[in-house]
Design an enzyme around this catalytic site. Structure first.
Site, PDB file in Angstrom:
ATOM      1  N   HIS A 274      -2.808   6.911   2.516  1.00  0.00           N
ATOM      2  CA  HIS A 274      -3.346   5.651   2.008  1.00  0.00           C
ATOM      3  C   HIS A 274      -4.794   5.514   2.437  1.00  0.00           C
ATOM      4  CE1 HIS A 274      -4.137   1.533   1.213  1.00  0.00           C
ATOM      5  NE2 HIS A 274      -3.947   1.107   2.443  1.00  0.00           N
TER       6      HIS A 274
ATOM      7  N   ASN B  50     -10.369   0.405  -0.782  1.00  0.00           N
ATOM      8  CA  ASN B  50      -8.916   0.359  -0.571  1.00  0.00           C
ATOM      9  C   ASN B  50      -8.270  -0.271  -1.801  1.00  0.00           C
ATOM     10  OD1 ASN B  50      -6.274  -0.309   0.148  1.00  0.00           O
ATOM     11  ND2 ASN B  50      -6.807  -0.862   2.249  1.00  0.00           N
TER      12      ASN B  50
ATOM     13  N   CYS C 156       0.791  -1.222   0.000  1.00  0.00           N
ATOM     14  CA  CYS C 156       0.000   0.000   0.000  1.00  0.00           C
ATOM     15  C   CYS C 156       0.832   1.285   0.000  1.00  0.00           C
ATOM     16  CB  CYS C 156      -0.961   0.004   1.185  1.00  0.00           C
ATOM     17  SG  CYS C 156      -2.100  -1.406   1.163  1.00  0.00           S
TER      18      CYS C 156
END
Length: 331
Positions: free
Chosen positions: A257, A287, A132
């Site tokens: 993020h 996500n 990520c």
């Protein structure tokens, strides 16, 4: 850059690039799949209530790639948009860096296929996996490549098809992860537009987020990751601002993020700027792992919430555990 074609068909640049005193982002592009999955559908598969998903992570919808959309094809679409915005011909790109952790196979390199799909005829291509925080890592690599004179123009693409790696029935991952891609073209600049990265890793916690080689499915200890992100990462934000010589409370926009809205809110509050604009692309996109930071940045620019020259703090963190942050000036 005029590529040289040798008799075997291998293209290389005739002249070597020169070092640069700074770099900047010259263009951004994004690709968001058309298939939108609402919380009702995701909740039914995971055996939870739709309201529970939004309350727990802040997601209302997420996007999944179609059967014809791959990590590579989404990366090509996002990369093409970044090149078009910057007005840069594909054959002038020296390097393509693909930030991803969701390629269906470890070989061949996805970046080489992305470069080919874009027509970057003389570009090196390699994949970078920092999960990520992959875009932040790749952006730092691109900045260094241009600064030292290894490349003139580096296309950084983050592309993920996380829907291949999570089980819809797993309440810890199924309703959360999604698909998408975004890209940034990094070029030389007379003054810094990308500031030094602050980054690191903690492999002692690697088991908190992983994909099992046996099941090929992702598992995540969500509560432990939440505690880590909200208690241990603010020094990374502060270090990135110090390296940019910009006080934390003078940052105009924050693009963390897109993992969990409660994490985003906690970090934004810790920055302490009352006028801070914070990316919350998570609510509509889910996500998207490495793609989440550049997609969040792209959304802020698309919606007119940030202006050219604004200092923007990018911050990625996730599996590994890895983390990286840097300040850029909004192109």
């Amino acid at each position: 850059m005029t590529p040289f074609q040798d008799p075997a068909g291998v293209a290389v640049a005739r002249s070597a690039p020169a070092p640069s005193s700074g770099t900047r982002v010259a263009g951004l592009g994004a690709h968001r799949p058309d298939t939108v999955i609402g919380n009702e559908q995701a909740a039914e598969a995971a055996g939870v209530e739709a309201q529970w998903i939004e309350q727990r992570v802040g997601i209302r919808t997420r996007r999944f790639a179609s059967p014809t959309e791959s990590v590579v094809s989404m990366a090509v679409a996002a990369g093409r948009a970044a090149l078009e915005e910057s007005g840069t011909p594909a054959d002038e790109v020296d390097v393509v860096v693909l930030a991803t952790c969701s390629m269906p196979s470890p070989m061949p390199s996805g970046a080489a296929s992305v470069a080919s799909g874009l027509g970057c005829t003389a570009a090196a291509g390699f994949d970078l996996n920092a999960a990520c925080s992959g875009f932040n890592h790749a952006l730092a690599v691109a900045d260094a490549l241009v600064r030292v004179g290894t490349a003139r123009r580096v296309l950084v693409v983050a592309s993920e098809r996380m829907s291949d790696w999570v089980s819809p029935n797993d309440r810890d991952t199924g309703p959360i992860f999604a698909d998408g891609a975004a890209a940034a073209l990094v070029v030389a600049s007379d003054r810094p537009g990308i500031f030094p990265v602050a980054w690191g890793s903690d492999g002692s916690r690697a088991d908190l987020i992983l994909i099992s080689p046996d099941t090929r499915r992702m598992t995540m200890s969500g509560r432990k990751v939440f505690r880590w992100a909200t208690s241990a990462l603010m020094p990374v934000v502060e270090a990135a601002c110090e390296r940019a010589a910009i006080p934390v409370d003078k940052v105009k926009a924050f693009v963390p993020h897109q993992a969990n809205l409660r994490i985003i809110d906690a970090l934004s509050a810790a920055i302490g700027s009352p006028d801070l604009v914070t990316a919350t692309d998570l609510t509509v996109a889910g996500n998207t792992c490495a793609a989440s930071v550049p997609l969040g940045l792209h959304a802020l620019r698309r919606d007119g919430r940030i202006h050219p020259g604004d200092p923007v703090l990018l911050f990625g963190f996730g599996a590994g555990l890895t983390y990286a942050a840097q300040v850029i000036l909004n192109p």
